[in-house]
Scaffold this motif. Structure first.
Motif, PDB file in Angstrom:
ATOM      1  N   GLY A 211       0.848  -1.189   0.000  1.00  0.00           N
ATOM      2  CA  GLY A 211       0.000   0.000   0.000  1.00  0.00           C
ATOM      3  C   GLY A 211       0.880   1.233   0.000  1.00  0.00           C
ATOM      4  N   HIS A 212       0.466   2.252   0.775  1.00  0.00           N
ATOM      5  CA  HIS A 212       1.268   3.465   0.967  1.00  0.00           C
ATOM      6  C   HIS A 212       1.700   4.095  -0.363  1.00  0.00           C
ATOM      7  CE1 HIS A 212       1.566   3.508   5.374  1.00  0.00           C
ATOM      8  NE2 HIS A 212       1.418   2.204   5.245  1.00  0.00           N
ATOM      9  N   SER A 213       0.752   4.200  -1.285  1.00  0.00           N
ATOM     10  CA  SER A 213       1.009   4.989  -2.484  1.00  0.00           C
ATOM     11  C   SER A 213       1.458   6.379  -2.048  1.00  0.00           C
ATOM     12  CB  SER A 213      -0.252   5.086  -3.331  1.00  0.00           C
ATOM     13  OG  SER A 213      -0.649   3.805  -3.771  1.00  0.00           O
ATOM     14  N   VAL A 214       2.346   6.980  -2.841  1.00  0.00           N
ATOM     15  CA  VAL A 214       2.951   8.228  -2.381  1.00  0.00           C
ATOM     16  C   VAL A 214       3.264   9.130  -3.562  1.00  0.00           C
ATOM     17  CG1 VAL A 214       5.305   7.269  -2.407  1.00  0.00           C
ATOM     18  CG2 VAL A 214       4.741   9.161  -0.849  1.00  0.00           C
ATOM     19  N   VAL A 215       3.193  10.428  -3.311  1.00  0.00           N
ATOM     20  CA  VAL A 215       3.561  11.438  -4.308  1.00  0.00           C
ATOM     21  C   VAL A 215       4.652  12.306  -3.704  1.00  0.00           C
ATOM     22  CG1 VAL A 215       2.781  13.403  -5.677  1.00  0.00           C
ATOM     23  CG2 VAL A 215       1.252  11.440  -5.313  1.00  0.00           C
ATOM     24  N   PHE A 216       5.774  12.430  -4.431  1.00  0.00           N
ATOM     25  CA  PHE A 216       6.864  13.312  -4.040  1.00  0.00           C
ATOM     26  C   PHE A 216       6.989  14.444  -5.043  1.00  0.00           C
ATOM     27  CE2 PHE A 216       8.355   9.272  -2.107  1.00  0.00           C
ATOM     28  CZ  PHE A 216       8.398   9.697  -0.789  1.00  0.00           C
ATOM     29  N   ASP A 217       7.365  15.619  -4.541  1.00  0.00           N
ATOM     30  CA  ASP A 217       7.563  16.754  -5.440  1.00  0.00           C
ATOM     31  C   ASP A 217       9.016  16.775  -5.927  1.00  0.00           C
ATOM     32  OD1 ASP A 217       9.224  17.980  -3.540  1.00  0.00           O
ATOM     33  OD2 ASP A 217       7.848  19.630  -3.114  1.00  0.00           O
ATOM     34  N   PRO A 218       9.395  17.715  -6.809  1.00  0.00           N
ATOM     35  CA  PRO A 218      10.742  17.706  -7.383  1.00  0.00           C
ATOM     36  C   PRO A 218      11.872  17.961  -6.387  1.00  0.00           C
ATOM     37  CG  PRO A 218       9.245  19.018  -8.724  1.00  0.00           C
ATOM     38  CD  PRO A 218       8.532  18.723  -7.454  1.00  0.00           C
ATOM     39  N   TRP A 219      11.535  18.354  -5.179  1.00  0.00           N
ATOM     40  CA  TRP A 219      12.537  18.559  -4.139  1.00  0.00           C
ATOM     41  C   TRP A 219      12.595  17.367  -3.191  1.00  0.00           C
ATOM     42  CZ3 TRP A 219      16.464  21.420  -4.660  1.00  0.00           C
ATOM     43  CH2 TRP A 219      17.226  21.876  -3.579  1.00  0.00           C
ATOM     44  N   GLY A 220      11.754  16.356  -3.461  1.00  0.00           N
ATOM     45  CA  GLY A 220      11.716  15.172  -2.619  1.00  0.00           C
ATOM     46  C   GLY A 220      10.817  15.281  -1.415  1.00  0.00           C
ATOM     47  N   GLU A 221      10.029  16.345  -1.353  1.00  0.00           N
ATOM     48  CA  GLU A 221       9.086  16.512  -0.245  1.00  0.00           C
ATOM     49  C   GLU A 221       7.823  15.682  -0.508  1.00  0.00           C
ATOM     50  OE1 GLU A 221       9.776  18.134   2.490  1.00  0.00           O
ATOM     51  OE2 GLU A 221      11.716  18.819   1.743  1.00  0.00           O
ATOM     52  N   THR A 222       7.262  15.130   0.558  1.00  0.00           N
ATOM     53  CA  THR A 222       6.052  14.321   0.428  1.00  0.00           C
ATOM     54  C   THR A 222       4.843  15.225   0.213  1.00  0.00           C
ATOM     55  OG1 THR A 222       6.988  12.672   1.938  1.00  0.00           O
ATOM     56  CG2 THR A 222       4.611  12.568   1.517  1.00  0.00           C
ATOM     57  N   VAL A 223       4.173  15.037  -0.918  1.00  0.00           N
ATOM     58  CA  VAL A 223       2.936  15.770  -1.190  1.00  0.00           C
ATOM     59  C   VAL A 223       1.771  15.098  -0.477  1.00  0.00           C
ATOM     60  CG1 VAL A 223       1.360  16.570  -2.996  1.00  0.00           C
ATOM     61  CG2 VAL A 223       3.838  16.532  -3.424  1.00  0.00           C
ATOM     62  N   ALA A 224       1.717  13.766  -0.565  1.00  0.00           N
ATOM     63  CA  ALA A 224       0.667  12.998   0.118  1.00  0.00           C
ATOM     64  C   ALA A 224       1.064  11.533   0.116  1.00  0.00           C
ATOM     65  CB  ALA A 224      -0.683  13.179  -0.578  1.00  0.00           C
ATOM     66  N   GLU A 225       0.566  10.806   1.110  1.00  0.00           N
ATOM     67  CA  GLU A 225       0.850   9.372   1.196  1.00  0.00           C
ATOM     68  C   GLU A 225      -0.395   8.655   1.703  1.00  0.00           C
ATOM     69  OE1 GLU A 225       4.008   6.199   3.261  1.00  0.00           O
ATOM     70  OE2 GLU A 225       4.288   8.373   3.473  1.00  0.00           O
ATOM     71  N   ALA A 226      -0.696   7.516   1.098  1.00  0.00           N
ATOM     72  CA  ALA A 226      -1.844   6.712   1.502  1.00  0.00           C
ATOM     73  C   ALA A 226      -1.467   5.802   2.661  1.00  0.00           C
ATOM     74  CB  ALA A 226      -2.336   5.884   0.320  1.00  0.00           C
ATOM     75  N   GLY A 227      -2.472   5.162   3.210  1.00  0.00           N
ATOM     76  CA  GLY A 227      -2.259   4.159   4.238  1.00  0.00           C
ATOM     77  C   GLY A 227      -2.125   2.779   3.618  1.00  0.00           C
ATOM     78  N   PRO A 228      -2.348   1.719   4.400  1.00  0.00           N
ATOM     79  CA  PRO A 228      -2.140   0.365   3.881  1.00  0.00           C
ATOM     80  C   PRO A 228      -3.334  -0.218   3.126  1.00  0.00           C
ATOM     81  CG  PRO A 228      -2.620   0.275   6.213  1.00  0.00           C
ATOM     82  CD  PRO A 228      -2.539   1.727   5.865  1.00  0.00           C
ATOM     83  N   GLY A 229      -4.540   0.317   3.328  1.00  0.00           N
ATOM     84  CA  GLY A 229      -5.730  -0.270   2.729  1.00  0.00           C
ATOM     85  C   GLY A 229      -6.153   0.401   1.432  1.00  0.00           C
ATOM     86  N   GLU A 230      -7.283  -0.063   0.905  1.00  0.00           N
ATOM     87  CA  GLU A 230      -7.780   0.545  -0.331  1.00  0.00           C
ATOM     88  C   GLU A 230      -8.082   2.026  -0.085  1.00  0.00           C
ATOM     89  OE1 GLU A 230     -10.101  -1.636  -3.216  1.00  0.00           O
ATOM     90  OE2 GLU A 230     -11.698  -0.145  -3.024  1.00  0.00           O
TER      91      GLU A 230
END
Length: 259
Positions: A211-230
């Motif tokens: 799980g834990h889909s994640v989006v990082f920006d061009p500086w490597g900062e976390t934009v958002a992260e999911a949890g383990p479930g759907e």
């Protein structure tokens, strides 16, 4: 640009046909996003090796038809994750499908780095050979899949081809979740690019998913992260930030090797 990552649960007890319908409904719910992303091999399970041959379908098969209709109905660019493609000649490939808002299949990407060493995907599937990019109205996508994340040279090639945003669908195991986050962030930092990493929830052939889909920006900062479930992870991105960061910190210009 608004992007939605659909971290769909893969339950081996759910028939593939029912999961297609459910995935299409989840895509339809993201109308209003610009880009929607599904994970790797969500129709069969990335570790369900024994089911790959039976689940294989051509590019015009049932998954592609369902996702084409979903993209058209929602009016979104849809990275529909990947399928087990029955390629011409009977070879199997781990193939990503990208549809336009009109439902046209505009890009395919056959996974270059196959996981499994001397078993599983590595011996059952034929590798792709070419990096693939896709220009959208606001950014240029670079396509990669799961295990590709461990090979930075692919991402350099995608940057050289104009990529500003990497889309990485995956079926990543929970026991290596730390690597998932670390590698996705590294690809963002070293290439000064957005990374949209979309995994699955649930269990594939007994392998628990990270799980834990994640989006990082061009500086490597976390934009958002999911949890383990759907979960559906929706983020607003600023495509101009890639250009700005690359101008303010022009590390890519100092590359010496690989040119």
């Amino acid at each position: 640009m608004r992007a939605s990552l659909i971290q769909i649960n893969v339950d081996p007890q759910e028939p593939a046909a029912e999961r297609r319908v459910r995935a299409a409904a989840l895509v339809h719910e993201q109308a209003g996003s610009d880009l929607v992303v599904l994970p790797e091999l969500w129709h069969v399970g990335a570790f369900a090796f024994e089911s790959f041959a039976a689940a294989a379908e051509p590019l015009g098969g049932p998954t592609a038809r369902a996702m084409s209709a979903a993209a058209r109905d929602a009016g979104v660019w849809l990275h529909a994750g990947s399928i087990v493609e029955e390629a011409p000649g009977g070879a199997l490939c781990n193939t990503s499908l990208v549809f336009s808002p009109s439902g046209e299949l505009v890009r395919t990407y056959r996974k270059i780095h196959r996981f499994g060493f001397d078993k599983g995907e590595a011996v059952l599937m034929t590798a792709g050979t070419e990096p693939v990019t896709l220009p959208l109205p606001d950014t240029t996508l670079g396509l990669a899949t799961c295990y590709d994340l461990r090979f930075p040279e692919l991402f350099r090639a995608l940057v050289d081809a104009g990529a500003q945003t990497f889309v990485v669908p995956a079926g990543w195991p929970a026991k290596r979740r730390g690597h998932w986050t670390l590698l996705a962030r590294a690809r963002a930092v070293e290439n000064l690019s957005y990374v949209l990493a979309c995994g699955t929830a649930g269990t594939h052939a007994g392998v628990e998913q990270a799980g834990h889909s994640v989006v990082f920006d061009p500086w490597g900062e976390t934009v958002a992260e999911a949890g383990p479930g759907e979960e559906v992870l929706t983020v607003d991105l600023d495509p101009a930030r890639v250009t700005k960061v690359r101008e303010e910190f022009p590390a890519l210009k100092d590359r010496v090797l690989g040119r």
